[in-house]
Design a protein around this motif. Structure first.
Motif, PDB file in Angstrom:
ATOM      1  N   PRO A 166       1.074  -0.785   0.307  1.00  0.00           N
ATOM      2  CA  PRO A 166       0.319  -0.471   0.290  1.00  0.00           C
ATOM      3  C   PRO A 166       0.446   1.239   0.034  1.00  0.00           C
ATOM      4  N   GLN A 167       2.233   1.088   0.897  1.00  0.00           N
ATOM      5  CA  GLN A 167       2.996   2.660   0.522  1.00  0.00           C
ATOM      6  C   GLN A 167       3.446   2.613  -0.578  1.00  0.00           C
ATOM      7  N   GLU A 216       3.363  10.314   7.555  1.00  0.00           N
ATOM      8  CA  GLU A 216       3.276  10.356   6.215  1.00  0.00           C
ATOM      9  C   GLU A 216       4.425   9.232   5.814  1.00  0.00           C
ATOM     10  N   ILE A 217       3.890   9.665   3.702  1.00  0.00           N
ATOM     11  CA  ILE A 217       5.138   8.250   3.273  1.00  0.00           C
ATOM     12  C   ILE A 217       5.681   9.144   1.954  1.00  0.00           C
ATOM     13  N   LYS A 261       8.259   3.848   3.580  1.00  0.00           N
ATOM     14  CA  LYS A 261       8.407   3.223   4.794  1.00  0.00           C
ATOM     15  C   LYS A 261       7.376   4.183   5.528  1.00  0.00           C
ATOM     16  N   PRO A 262       5.850   3.962   6.547  1.00  0.00           N
ATOM     17  CA  PRO A 262       5.514   5.203   6.774  1.00  0.00           C
ATOM     18  C   PRO A 262       5.938   5.719   8.093  1.00  0.00           C
ATOM     19  N   ARG A 310      12.328  10.945  10.503  1.00  0.00           N
ATOM     20  CA  ARG A 310      13.067   9.757  10.185  1.00  0.00           C
ATOM     21  C   ARG A 310      12.999   8.503  10.800  1.00  0.00           C
ATOM     22  N   ILE A 311      12.429   8.864  11.605  1.00  0.00           N
ATOM     23  CA  ILE A 311      11.075   7.286  12.661  1.00  0.00           C
ATOM     24  C   ILE A 311      10.438   6.528  12.591  1.00  0.00           C
ATOM     25  N   THR A 312      10.729   5.443  11.770  1.00  0.00           N
ATOM     26  CA  THR A 312       9.864   4.943  10.979  1.00  0.00           C
ATOM     27  C   THR A 312       8.411   4.490  12.318  1.00  0.00           C
TER      28      THR A 312
END
Length: 102
Positions: free
Chosen positions: A15-16, A35-36, A44-45, A51-53
């Motif tokens: 989906p991303q 955000e993606i 990655k979301p 930049r923390i997933t």
């Protein structure tokens, strides 16, 4: 599109990746703090502006950290950011069925 996930040959397309091309993105998956972007952390979301997933936040919670402890570890996050990551993951699981291996 019809609001259904885009499909590849035998599987759903991530989906991303689809969201990045604006073909399909379920409204339930839209979170103000997540955000993606294809050029940030491989698409990655992430917590918006970082930049923390979402995955990293989930792993921190999975080892027993509370949202408050995650914020202590990453002071530029807020408790609302951590809760948004958890909500995003819950929505993702609701929108994407898991198929058990045989």
């Amino acid at each position: 599109m019809t609001g259904r996930p885009a499909r590849g040959p035998d599987r759903l397309i991530a989906p991303q990746l689809v969201a990045a091309t604006t073909l399909w993105y379920p409204s339930a998956m839209v979170h103000d703090r997540i955000e993606i972007k294809p050029d940030v952390m491989g698409g990655k979301p992430v917590i918006k502006g970082t930049r923390i997933t979402v995955e990293h936040v989930l792993r921190e919670c999975a080892v027993g950290m509370t949202p408050e402890q995650v914020v202590e570890e990453y002071p530029h996050l807020t408790t609302a950011d951590v809760l948004a990551a958890l909500a995003y993951a819950a929505d993702y699981l609701r929108e994407h069925p898991v198929i058990a291996a045989e």
